[in-house]
Design a protein around this motif. Structure first.
Motif, mmCIF file in Angstrom:
data_model
loop_
_atom_site.group_PDB
_atom_site.id
_atom_site.type_symbol
_atom_site.label_atom_id
_atom_site.label_comp_id
_atom_site.label_asym_id
_atom_site.label_seq_id
_atom_site.Cartn_x
_atom_site.Cartn_y
_atom_site.Cartn_z
ATOM 1 N N PRO A 177 0.738 -1.209 0.116
ATOM 2 C CA PRO A 177 -0.036 0.189 -0.015
ATOM 3 C C PRO A 177 0.966 1.312 -0.110
ATOM 4 C CG PRO A 177 -0.865 -1.601 1.637
ATOM 5 C CD PRO A 177 0.657 -2.308 1.129
ATOM 6 N N GLY A 178 2.021 1.354 0.440
ATOM 7 C CA GLY A 178 2.956 2.563 0.464
ATOM 8 C C GLY A 178 3.198 2.830 -0.891
ATOM 9 N N LEU A 179 3.024 2.080 -1.738
ATOM 10 C CA LEU A 179 3.483 2.425 -3.415
ATOM 11 C C LEU A 179 2.181 3.289 -3.718
ATOM 12 C CD1 LEU A 179 4.606 -0.730 -4.804
ATOM 13 C CD2 LEU A 179 5.929 1.213 -4.156
ATOM 14 N N ALA A 180 1.123 3.524 -3.138
ATOM 15 C CA ALA A 180 0.013 4.389 -3.693
ATOM 16 C C ALA A 180 0.501 5.805 -4.057
ATOM 17 C CB ALA A 180 -1.226 4.411 -2.632
ATOM 18 N N GLN A 181 1.386 6.359 -3.218
ATOM 19 C CA GLN A 181 1.733 7.722 -3.547
ATOM 20 C C GLN A 181 2.568 7.993 -4.625
ATOM 21 O OE1 GLN A 181 3.913 9.487 -0.282
ATOM 22 N NE2 GLN A 181 4.360 7.321 0.518
ATOM 23 N N ASP A 285 6.817 5.886 9.221
ATOM 24 C CA ASP A 285 5.464 5.992 8.986
ATOM 25 C C ASP A 285 5.226 4.408 8.388
ATOM 26 O OD1 ASP A 285 2.798 6.031 8.193
ATOM 27 O OD2 ASP A 285 3.223 8.161 7.468
ATOM 28 N N ASP A 286 4.496 3.488 9.146
ATOM 29 C CA ASP A 286 4.291 2.343 8.621
ATOM 30 C C ASP A 286 3.453 2.191 7.557
ATOM 31 O OD1 ASP A 286 4.332 -0.630 9.498
ATOM 32 O OD2 ASP A 286 2.258 -0.420 9.391
ATOM 33 N N ALA A 287 2.203 3.207 7.571
ATOM 34 C CA ALA A 287 1.428 3.113 6.466
ATOM 35 C C ALA A 287 2.145 3.095 5.174
ATOM 36 C CB ALA A 287 0.561 3.931 6.697
ATOM 37 N N HIS A 288 3.176 4.207 5.115
ATOM 38 C CA HIS A 288 3.646 4.478 3.866
ATOM 39 C C HIS A 288 5.360 3.729 3.832
ATOM 40 C CE1 HIS A 288 1.014 7.782 4.485
ATOM 41 N NE2 HIS A 288 0.929 7.918 3.269
ATOM 42 N N ALA A 289 5.386 2.656 4.454
ATOM 43 C CA ALA A 289 6.696 1.793 4.393
ATOM 44 C C ALA A 289 6.386 0.423 3.903
ATOM 45 C CB ALA A 289 7.355 1.638 5.714
ATOM 46 N N PRO A 290 7.452 -0.034 3.290
ATOM 47 C CA PRO A 290 7.355 -1.494 2.626
ATOM 48 C C PRO A 290 6.711 -2.451 3.851
ATOM 49 C CG PRO A 290 9.576 -1.079 2.975
ATOM 50 C CD PRO A 290 8.800 0.298 3.156
ATOM 51 N N LEU A 340 10.653 5.351 -4.094
ATOM 52 C CA LEU A 340 9.524 4.517 -4.213
ATOM 53 C C LEU A 340 8.699 4.821 -2.639
ATOM 54 C CD1 LEU A 340 10.754 1.480 -5.690
ATOM 55 C CD2 LEU A 340 9.210 3.012 -6.650
ATOM 56 N N PHE A 341 9.397 4.887 -1.637
ATOM 57 C CA PHE A 341 8.587 5.069 -0.292
ATOM 58 C C PHE A 341 9.261 6.494 0.577
ATOM 59 C CE2 PHE A 341 8.658 0.667 -1.228
ATOM 60 C CZ PHE A 341 7.528 0.243 -0.967
ATOM 61 N N PRO A 342 8.779 7.670 -0.113
ATOM 62 C CA PRO A 342 9.517 8.855 0.348
ATOM 63 C C PRO A 342 9.188 9.051 1.894
ATOM 64 C CG PRO A 342 7.699 9.299 -0.843
ATOM 65 C CD PRO A 342 8.086 7.776 -1.341
ATOM 66 N N ARG A 343 8.058 8.521 2.308
ATOM 67 C CA ARG A 343 7.491 8.819 3.941
ATOM 68 C C ARG A 343 7.716 7.811 4.840
ATOM 69 N NH1 ARG A 343 1.666 11.258 2.807
ATOM 70 N NH2 ARG A 343 1.636 11.021 5.022
ATOM 71 N N GLY A 344 8.513 6.548 4.114
ATOM 72 C CA GLY A 344 8.490 5.221 4.724
ATOM 73 C C GLY A 344 9.476 5.240 6.038
ATOM 74 N N GLY A 345 10.827 5.798 5.740
ATOM 75 C CA GLY A 345 11.758 5.710 6.591
ATOM 76 C C GLY A 345 12.582 7.037 6.741
ATOM 77 N N ASP A 346 13.503 7.113 7.660
ATOM 78 C CA ASP A 346 14.306 8.331 7.778
ATOM 79 C C ASP A 346 15.847 8.052 7.369
ATOM 80 O OD1 ASP A 346 15.694 10.595 8.784
ATOM 81 O OD2 ASP A 346 15.069 10.137 10.857
ATOM 82 N N LEU A 347 15.942 8.704 6.189
ATOM 83 C CA LEU A 347 17.202 8.526 5.467
ATOM 84 C C LEU A 347 18.246 9.214 5.922
ATOM 85 C CD1 LEU A 347 16.561 8.694 1.660
ATOM 86 C CD2 LEU A 347 17.888 6.942 2.765
ATOM 87 N N SER A 348 17.890 10.307 6.940
ATOM 88 C CA SER A 348 18.897 10.860 7.414
ATOM 89 C C SER A 348 19.637 10.043 8.588
ATOM 90 C CB SER A 348 18.427 12.074 8.055
ATOM 91 O OG SER A 348 17.561 12.070 9.382
#
Length: 419
Positions: A177-181, A285-290, A340-348
């Motif tokens: 579902p995280g791919l929806a965006q 954000d679990d809803a936007h993560a793989p 692909l999952f811009p809101r899923g994890g903290d790249l920093s």
């Protein structure tokens, strides 16, 4: 029967477990200060039973040329003055034809399917926690050309009874579902339903603890200098710290470094260290993560959910035994997770890693007996060491102990290179 296992990565530890389970006295040697400290440390986390395919495939030479010119390329080849490297590349190119691909694919699937079948029993027996899931792999296609090309893979999956489903864009979003965006960035996918995920290092550490309970001895900080031979037998392993360690039989499970101890005793395996990279970052954000694992077919990057973390791995760098993690080494894998999952994890907060995959030119691991009566091999798994660990560990343990393994070793031994 006392058996010396060289290597405490996932391959060596699973082999030690199955040997000890059958009553053997086992000693494991490793140069690191603990188990799973090298290639097993931060790999993609994918148990890719349905994606067990050789890199050497029809069309790969032309694709490789195109990859070299991509901005975020999945392949780097450094022009080293290395006859070993160029010989290995030539051998791989000779396998890039339809006939070789099918033969090699069949051998690899034989091992990975066996591993898929025995892994649940191993986990049930030991109770190991390793952030494991079995929710399949989504091979994500950004172009219609990739969708059409996947039909050849579907035919092979059918041939080996590996379950899959073809998905359109909405089907991919249903699975992830995280791919929806970012739905405009892909057109479809192929979901391999038998695949799983898990943290390879967590598994290796947990299984090591079980091995210790079973009486297995682990000797860390022991770089192996050489294997001592007398006639047709190994008489010991010479280490830099503890001196010579002796046993009745020996298993070499040293990954890319196996060739350094095998070449001097006349076992010349075309196992080459192909460097890979990964980053591990926390889920925000679990809803936007793989939710499980997927492979970006364009960039050849794997994205895997491991509990409250995301592991992103990829890139094939042919550069010898370099383990340098340069400042821009993980740019490609970071781009893919951000894309692909811009809101899923903290790249920093991403933690970078690099490791050496022990690749054979035909993709198939090297298992079983060697030219010496009491030396056995378990190496050359490439990117699929985690996938094949349970199966190859159990099968090799059976061979070492003189028992008939559940799978055929035809085409899996070092003999295929002797010819």
């Amino acid at each position: 029967m006392k058996i010396i296992v060289m290597g405490a990565g996932v391959i060596g530890v699973t082999t030690a477990y199955y040997l000890a389970k059958q009553g053997a006295e086992v000693v494991v040697l490793d140069r690191q200060d603990g188990p799973g400290r090298e290639t097993s440390y931060a790999n993609a986390g994918q148990l890719s039973y349905g994606m067990s395919s050789p890199w050497a495939a029809p069309g790969i030479p032309w694709k490789a040329v195109k990859w070299l010119f991509m901005k975020r390329r999945p392949l780097f080849i450094w022009p080293l003055i290395s006859p070993t490297m160029w010989k290995w590349c030539a051998q791989m190119l000779r396998n890039c034809n339809e006939e070789s691909y099918r033969v090699n694919k069949g051998r690899m699937v034989r091992v990975s399917s066996y591993s898929r079948d025995v892994m649940p029993d191993l986990v049930a027996e030991t109770g190991i926690a390793y952030d494991g899931k079995r929710e399949g792999t989504l091979q994500l296609f950004r172009t219609e050309k990739q969708v059409k090309a996947s039909k050849a893979d579907q035919e092979i999956l059918d041939e080996y009874d590996s379950p899959y489903e073809v998905l359109d864009r909405d089907g991919c979003i249903r699975v992830e579902p995280g791919l929806a965006q970012v739905r405009e960035k892909f057109v479809g996918g192929l979901r391999l339903k038998a695949d799983g995920t898990g943290d390879c290092r967590m598994f290796t550490i947990g299984l090591t603890e079980k091995c210790v309970e079973m009486g297995v001895q682990f000797l860390y900080g022991q770089p192996i200098r050489s294997i001592a031979i007398e006639g047709d037998r190994v008489v010991g392993v010479d280490t830099e710290i503890a001196g010579r360690i002796t046993g009745d039989a020996y298993v070499c499970a040293m990954g890319s470094y196996a060739v350094r101890v095998l070449n001097p005793i006349g076992i010349r395996l075309p196992v080459y260290p192909v460097k890979g990279y990964s980053v591990t970052l926390p889920v925000t954000d679990d809803a936007h993560a793989p939710q499980s694992t997927l492979m970006d077919e364009t960039h050849k990057v794997a994205i895997t959910r491991l509990g409250d973390r995301i592991r992103v791995a990829g890139t094939a760098e042919i550069a010898g035994y370099s383990d340098r993690l340069g400042p821009h080494a993980t740019d490609t894998v970071k781009h893919v997770i951000g894309d692909l999952f811009p809101r899923g994890g903290d790249l920093s907060r991403a933690e970078g890693w690099t490791g050496l995959r022990p690749m054979t030119p035909d993709g198939t691991p090297v298992l079983g007996p060697s030219r010496y009566d009491n030396l056995f091999l378990n190496t050359g798994h490439g990117t699929l060491g985690w996938t094949m660990a349970a199966g190859s560990g159990r099968a090799v343990a059976d061979v070492v102990l003189g028992r008939t393994p559940d799978i055929s070793f035809d085409g899996l031994t070092a003999e295929r290179y002797a010819r």
